[in-house]
Write a protein that holds these residues in place. Structure first.
Motif, PDB file in Angstrom:
ATOM      1  N   ASN A 133       0.850  -1.185   0.000  1.00 29.13           N
ATOM      2  CA  ASN A 133       0.000   0.000   0.000  1.00 29.13           C
ATOM      3  C   ASN A 133       0.890   1.240   0.000  1.00 29.13           C
ATOM      4  O   ASN A 133       1.883   1.291   0.723  1.00 29.13           O
ATOM      5  N   PRO A 134       0.538   2.198  -0.834  1.00 34.33           N
ATOM      6  CA  PRO A 134       1.333   3.433  -0.788  1.00 34.33           C
ATOM      7  C   PRO A 134       1.129   4.120   0.564  1.00 34.33           C
ATOM      8  O   PRO A 134       0.112   3.920   1.222  1.00 34.33           O
ATOM      9  N   SER A 135       2.160   4.869   0.977  1.00 35.41           N
ATOM     10  CA  SER A 135       1.979   5.526   2.262  1.00 35.41           C
ATOM     11  C   SER A 135       1.663   7.017   2.047  1.00 35.41           C
ATOM     12  O   SER A 135       2.213   7.667   1.155  1.00 35.41           O
ATOM     13  N   LEU A 136       0.780   7.419   2.830  1.00 34.24           N
ATOM     14  CA  LEU A 136       0.353   8.817   2.750  1.00 34.24           C
ATOM     15  C   LEU A 136       0.840   9.508   4.016  1.00 34.24           C
ATOM     16  O   LEU A 136       0.573   9.041   5.116  1.00 34.24           O
ATOM     17  N   SER A 137       1.652  10.581   3.819  1.00 31.53           N
ATOM     18  CA  SER A 137       2.032  11.305   5.029  1.00 31.53           C
ATOM     19  C   SER A 137       1.454  12.717   4.945  1.00 31.53           C
ATOM     20  O   SER A 137       1.469  13.364   3.893  1.00 31.53           O
ATOM     21  N   LEU A 138       0.908  13.094   6.024  1.00 34.70           N
ATOM     22  CA  LEU A 138       0.305  14.418   6.108  1.00 34.70           C
ATOM     23  C   LEU A 138       1.081  15.238   7.124  1.00 34.70           C
ATOM     24  O   LEU A 138       1.395  14.732   8.207  1.00 34.70           O
ATOM     25  N   GLY A 139       1.413  16.413   6.696  1.00 32.72           N
ATOM     26  CA  GLY A 139       2.086  17.298   7.657  1.00 32.72           C
ATOM     27  C   GLY A 139       1.277  18.599   7.815  1.00 32.72           C
ATOM     28  O   GLY A 139       0.632  19.088   6.878  1.00 32.72           O
ATOM     29  N   TRP A 140       1.274  19.108   8.946  1.00 33.62           N
ATOM     30  CA  TRP A 140       0.570  20.378   9.187  1.00 33.62           C
ATOM     31  C   TRP A 140       1.531  21.254   9.963  1.00 33.62           C
ATOM     32  O   TRP A 140       1.976  20.915  11.074  1.00 33.62           O
ATOM     33  N   PHE A 141       1.985  22.392   9.335  1.00 31.72           N
ATOM     34  CA  PHE A 141       2.987  23.276   9.936  1.00 31.72           C
ATOM     35  C   PHE A 141       2.438  24.703   9.981  1.00 31.72           C
ATOM     36  O   PHE A 141       1.656  25.109   9.128  1.00 31.72           O
ATOM     37  N   ARG A 142       2.920  25.408  10.923  1.00 36.53           N
ATOM     38  CA  ARG A 142       2.599  26.853  10.944  1.00 36.53           C
ATOM     39  C   ARG A 142       3.778  27.619  11.507  1.00 36.53           C
ATOM     40  O   ARG A 142       4.508  27.129  12.379  1.00 36.53           O
TER      41      ARG A 142
ATOM     42  N   HIS B  13       3.516  33.636   9.928  1.00 39.40           N
ATOM     43  CA  HIS B  13       2.620  34.190   8.916  1.00 39.40           C
ATOM     44  C   HIS B  13       2.071  33.142   7.968  1.00 39.40           C
ATOM     45  O   HIS B  13       1.287  33.427   7.099  1.00 39.40           O
ATOM     46  N   GLU B  14       2.523  31.952   8.172  1.00 42.11           N
ATOM     47  CA  GLU B  14       2.046  30.950   7.218  1.00 42.11           C
ATOM     48  C   GLU B  14       1.515  29.704   7.948  1.00 42.11           C
ATOM     49  O   GLU B  14       1.948  29.376   9.034  1.00 42.11           O
ATOM     50  N   ARG B  15       0.634  29.029   7.222  1.00 40.49           N
ATOM     51  CA  ARG B  15       0.164  27.723   7.645  1.00 40.49           C
ATOM     52  C   ARG B  15       0.429  26.775   6.484  1.00 40.49           C
ATOM     53  O   ARG B  15       0.130  27.103   5.341  1.00 40.49           O
ATOM     54  N   GLU B  16       1.018  25.654   6.764  1.00 39.65           N
ATOM     55  CA  GLU B  16       1.400  24.781   5.633  1.00 39.65           C
ATOM     56  C   GLU B  16       0.847  23.376   5.864  1.00 39.65           C
ATOM     57  O   GLU B  16       0.987  22.796   6.951  1.00 39.65           O
ATOM     58  N   VAL B  17       0.196  22.871   4.859  1.00 40.44           N
ATOM     59  CA  VAL B  17      -0.281  21.478   4.931  1.00 40.44           C
ATOM     60  C   VAL B  17       0.475  20.668   3.890  1.00 40.44           C
ATOM     61  O   VAL B  17       0.529  21.038   2.719  1.00 40.44           O
ATOM     62  N   GLU B  18       1.068  19.593   4.336  1.00 42.22           N
ATOM     63  CA  GLU B  18       1.927  18.816   3.421  1.00 42.22           C
ATOM     64  C   GLU B  18       1.294  17.439   3.252  1.00 42.22           C
ATOM     65  O   GLU B  18       0.949  16.773   4.216  1.00 42.22           O
ATOM     66  N   ARG B  19       1.108  17.045   2.008  1.00 44.12           N
ATOM     67  CA  ARG B  19       0.559  15.709   1.757  1.00 44.12           C
ATOM     68  C   ARG B  19       1.535  14.969   0.856  1.00 44.12           C
ATOM     69  O   ARG B  19       1.928  15.525  -0.174  1.00 44.12           O
ATOM     70  N   LYS B  20       1.913  13.766   1.314  1.00 44.27           N
ATOM     71  CA  LYS B  20       2.863  12.992   0.487  1.00 44.27           C
ATOM     72  C   LYS B  20       2.266  11.613   0.279  1.00 44.27           C
ATOM     73  O   LYS B  20       1.843  10.945   1.221  1.00 44.27           O
ATOM     74  N   LEU B  21       2.301  11.159  -0.958  1.00 44.04           N
ATOM     75  CA  LEU B  21       1.890   9.783  -1.258  1.00 44.04           C
ATOM     76  C   LEU B  21       3.135   9.103  -1.799  1.00 44.04           C
ATOM     77  O   LEU B  21       3.675   9.511  -2.825  1.00 44.04           O
ATOM     78  N   SER B  22       3.641   8.108  -1.067  1.00 45.84           N
ATOM     79  CA  SER B  22       4.897   7.524  -1.555  1.00 45.84           C
ATOM     80  C   SER B  22       4.770   6.013  -1.769  1.00 45.84           C
ATOM     81  O   SER B  22       3.992   5.320  -1.123  1.00 45.84           O
ATOM     82  N   PHE B  23       5.538   5.525  -2.740  1.00 45.15           N
ATOM     83  CA  PHE B  23       5.619   4.096  -3.080  1.00 45.15           C
ATOM     84  C   PHE B  23       7.034   3.620  -2.896  1.00 45.15           C
ATOM     85  O   PHE B  23       7.951   4.368  -3.201  1.00 45.15           O
TER      86      PHE B  23
END
Ligand SMILES: [Cu+2]
Lengths: 484, 461
Positions: A107-116, A119-129
């Motif tokens: 199964n591919p792995s999905l990593s989600l990151g949420w940073f702030r 002045h910024e808010r960052e959402v990171e989504r990674k789908l890796s094989f």
């Protein structure tokens, strides 16, 4: 996003097709049965997995047990009913499921990151094989297929060993019952001698010494009878155990005699093609051949796997949002994660694989030599066993019968006493016993020959007889196939 | 009934042997006997006259006169003797039979005997009881070289002393005699002899014993004591010719013993005197009446009696097992043993089993059960009243009124005058069964004797 998901699903479908990753519905039993074609008695079947078929099999077994159980039926029952075989077949199913699991794409792995930050808010989504898994899938799929073929071959061998074991146990049990009957006759003769001696002593015709000598004969015969009776029960237990019977089913009966010997030497299996047959037919050689192919093939990706085992492919989609303005910025992109082959360039792995190939090739050669030798010596043992049994039947027994007749003529002429007559009857019965044992040994040798020619290595000479005497002795697994 | 045919003359009973006349040009043609029947007495065709003997189941060897010398030719050879009907034994003998032919000469005759050895080993002939030159006595190695196989030796001496003698080998003697090599020699008195009566009938035979395994054909020559075939002239009852005599006739019977044990020879219904031994005639003053005379090993006895009681009289060795055919010598006594419930069980194991011996061995005479091939049954012989239950050294002495002088034929069974045979008591039977004195296996008067129990409490009381 849409385009990507379409692309990904297309890729996944292709990979799934390439892997053929589906679990065999009967746990590969039909594959095992395929391998056993022509090596088992007619109508012999492996146990089914579904409950209804199992119920049917039990009914069939109970019907078989109503008649005296012949050797083929004993084998049929053992195949359907022996729990040990069922364990092995179930494990084959487990292995099959593991195979499917192994070649199903991870199964591919999905990593989600949420940073702030300020002045910024960052959402990171990674789908890796894992990319190598993908790249090596055809190889791995092939390899797993071969593994399964090997496991199937091994299960088929184990089945043949169980069939041979059951056949041996049946031969031993029938022979032991015949021996018990003979010992009963010998004991009857000795008991009559003892009783007559007692009556002789009562009227003063025998001294205590003469009476004691006859009673000693009776005692000896009684002890021998007890041993024969135990041996018969134990041999029967062995058979029952092989057939997986307990409780009510233990009341089964056996035929009163072993199958007759082939009448003439020309009815025997010829030894000319024994080696060729063994090389062509033996399942253990087939398994080793497969094993060699597998390791040769595996050589191809061993180094690659070692070097690039951790290549990762990552798709990431990051969203950063300016907290004040609410302005969003999206970054999309691919990431490749490649280990640097600074230290392990895969040479150890490929060397290991190369040596494994050499080892497997040598093993195949060794087994082929052993198979040839076993074919020759099993055939020789079979042929000699027939000569011996045939001699017992056509020479020794008629001679014993002649001696018995001449003895009664001597009794008629009052040259010998009734005790000598009874002693002769005992030794005639002993000759019958010896002939029965020779007949049993022929069929045991025949069983070993069948195994050596078409299945796998028979147990070492005399193991069958030892097993008959020691019910606790397990049937040693023969020639464990390598490579998994 | 056994065929007992007499031959009108020896010549018809004998056949010239297949010996090349050229090779034996100087020898008298050997005469071979093919029949084990009793041959008619051989009236002397030439030389001094004498009253010939009748050799039981044997014959007299013809001779040729050669310049006043009686020439005989004995051929030592392997023979098959019919010891009883259907029972044949491989023997060694002379001129076709064992024993060899009787040699009959007259006191003062010059006798030359050619002995051809057709045995596989050397032999000699010892002329038992004769007065003769030392070199003619026939002890191999002592008096002469052994006669090798294929060779012919010549013995020559004068028959100096009338009497009953025998001849037998003195070379590997034990084996050759165990194989049946022996023969009678009769020297008749020249004219009247004060100690030798003239007799109407003169019978002669030798006692011999063999050890033949049931089912075998050749005697065990190493046997010393355990013989099972007891014979008159290598014949066993019921195959032995009866001795017949006319009522009132004087009969002489000459018996020689070449077995390894003594034989008390016994006659029924008459008494006799021993009138001679191989030492010569017994002086009249030294004779006494007997009904049994023991013939010791290596001895000859010549008995005479007047056959004055008509009938069929038993004539036999009195050692009872010598009147038995082959039997086991260590078979336990089965008499009185209860077999109830056992016979059927034994027959389940040995289907052809028959109960025997529970009442004694007499059943053997009646039962016709298969024996090993070529085996002489233990007791046999049918008589007018049933089984005679004998075998071996047994025959009958048959006295009949009005028998012609030369008539040796078996006159059949004696017809007893009515009321002179033992018969069943016709009066009232014994009213009650006589009680036994003791139970079987119990000593009379001592049913409760026990061995003292050593160390038991009783000793201390
Ligand atoms: Cu006797």
């Amino acid at each position: 996003m849409k385009r990507l998901s379409t692309r990904l699903s297309a890729l996944a479908a292709a990979l799934l097709l390439a892997g053929c990753a589906s679990v065999s519905p009967d746990g590969l039993r039909s594959d095992v049965a395929q391998q056993l074609q022509g090596r088992l008695p007619d109508e012999a079947a492996l146990p089914a997995t579904d409950a209804q078929a199992q119920q049917l099999a039990q009914t069939q077994i109970n019907a078989w047990l109503q008649q005296p159980v012949d050797a083929d039926t004993a084998v049929r029952i053992a195949l359907l009913n022996n729990p040990g075989l069922q364990v092995q077949l179930a494990q084959l199913g487990v292995a099959d499921a593991q195979r499917v699991q192994a070649i199903t794409l991870p199964n591919p792995s999905l990593s989600l990151g949420w940073f702030r930050n300020g002045h910024e808010r960052e959402v990171e989504r990674k789908l890796s094989f894992g990319l190598v898994d993908l790249l090596t899938l055809p190889w791995r799929s092939r390899w797993q297929g071969w593994q399964m073929e090997q496991a199937t071959l091994e299960a088929a061998q184990q089945t043949l060993l169980l069939a041979a074991d059951t056949r041996r146990a049946w031969l031993n049990a029938v022979a032991a019952e015949q021996a018990l009957a003979a010992n009963t006759r010998m004991h009857d003769a000795a008991a009559l001698g003892g009783e007559l001696a007692r009556r002789m002593a009562v009227v003063g015709n025998f001294s205590k010494l003469e009476q004691a000598r006859e009673l000693a004969q009776q005692q000896q015969a009684a002890a021998q009878l007890a041993r024969a009776s135990l041996a018969a029960e134990q041999a029967r237990e062995q058979l029952a155990q092989r057939m997986g019977l307990w409780g009510q089913q233990l009341t089964f009966t056996l035929p009163q005699a072993l199958p007759p010997l082939p009448k003439a030497a020309s009815d025997l299996r010829s030894g000319d093609d024994a080696e060729a047959t063994a090389l062509r037919e033996r399942l253990d050689l087939g398994a080793l051949r497969r094993n060699l192919e597998v390791s040769t093939d595996r050589q191809g990706w061993a180094a690659l796997g070692a070097v690039f085992g951790d290549i990762g492919l990552t798709y990431s989609r990051n969203t950063s949002t300016e907290r004040d303005s609410g302005h969003q910025e999206r970054t999309r992109g691919w990431e490749l994660d490649v280990p640097l082959p600074l230290f392990d360039w895969g040479s150890a792995a490929s060397s290991m694989a190369r040596h494994q190939v050499q080892a497997n090739a040598a093993q195949l050669r060794e087994s082929a030599i052993r198979a040839r030798s076993e074919a020759r010596s099993s055939w020789r043992a079979y042929r000699t066993a027939w000569d011996l049994a045939h001699q017992q039947q056509t020479e020794v027994l008629p001679l014993a019968q002649l001696v018995q007749e001449e003895t009664i003529y001597r009794y008629n002429g009052m040259f010998i006493s009734v005790w000598q007559l009874l002693a002769q009857a005992r030794s005639t019965t002993q000759a019958v016993l010896t002939a029965t044992e020779a007949q049993r040994d022929f069929w045991l040798a025949e069983t070993d020959l069948q195994l050596a020619l078409s299945g796998t290595s028979p147990p070492p000479a005399g193991a069958s007889a030892r097993a008959a005497r020691n019910p606790a002795a397990p049937a040693a697994p023969q020639n464990e196939p390598q490579g998994h | 009934m056994q065929r007992r045919q007499f031959f009108s003359g020896a010549a018809s009973a004998v056949a010239a042997a297949a010996v090349s006349p050229v090779a034996m040009a100087a020898l008298p043609e050997p005469v071979i006997q093919t029949s084990a029947d009793t041959a008619a007495p051989l009236a002397p065709p030439n030389g001094r006259p004498y009253q010939p003997v009748v050799t039981l189941n044997g014959w007299t060897l013809p001779w040729r006169m050669n310049a006043g010398v009686k020439e005989f030719h004995l051929v030592a050879e392997a023979v098959v003797r019919e010891v009883a009907p259907g029972f044949f034994v491989n023997m060694w003998g002379y001129n076709g039979q064992s024993p060899g032919p009787t040699i009959e000469v007259v006191e003062g005759d010059r006798v030359r005997i050619f002995v051809t050895n057709r045995l596989p080993e050397a032999t000699t002939v010892h002329w038992h009881g004769q007065r003769l030159p030392n070199g003619m006595d026939g002890v191999g190695g002592l008096n002469q070289p052994h006669i090798p196989p294929g060779k012919t030796f010549v013995y020559e001496f004068e028959a100096r002393r009338p009497g009953t003698f025998m001849y037998h080998p003195h070379s590997d003697e034990m084996v050759q005699m165990a194989m049946g090599m022996m023969g009678l020699w009769i020297t008749h008195p020249k004219g009247r002899h004060p100690q030798i009566a003239e007799v109407a009938r003169d019978y002669a035979f030798l006692l011999s014993a063999y050890a033949v395994e049931p089912g075998a054909m050749t005697p065990r020559v190493a046997e010393m004591t355990d013989f099972n075939i007891w014979t008159f002239n290598s014949r066993a009852f019921p195959a032995i010719t009866p001795l017949v005599a006319g009522l009132g006739e004087r009969v002489r019977i000459r018996v020689g013993n070449l077995t390894m044990t003594n034989h008390p020879i016994h006659i029924h219904g008459h008494e006799f005197e021993v009138t001679g031994t191989d030492g010569g005639p017994v002086p009249r003053s030294a004779r006494w009446p007997e009904v049994t005379t023991d013939v010791a090993v290596g001895q000859m006895r010549q008995i005479e009696l007047i056959a004055d009681e008509p009938g069929d009289w038993a004539f036999h060795c009195h050692k009872s097992h010598h009147t038995m055919g082959a039997m086991g010598h260590d078979v336990p006594t089965m008499i009185g043993v209860d077999h109830k419930g056992l016979v059927g069980k034994i027959q389940k194991i040995v289907p052809d089993y028959m109960l025997m011996g529970e009442r004694g061995m007499g059943d053997m005479g009646a039962m016709q059960m298969p024996l090993p091939d070529n085996t002489f049954p233990m007791m046999t012989g049918k008589g007018p009243f049933g089984n005679i239950e004998m075998g071996g050294m047994f025959t009958t002495f048959k006295v009949r009124k009005g028998l012609a002088a030369q008539d040796y034929r078996d006159p059949g069974w004696y017809a007893q005058p009515p009321g002179t045979a033992a018969n069943e008591w016709q009066g009232a039977p014994l009213d009650a069964q006589a009680p036994r004195q003791t139970l079987p296996g119990t000593a009379p008067g001592a049913p409760s004797v026990h061995k003292p129990a050593t160390g038991s409490g009783h000793a201390n009381h």
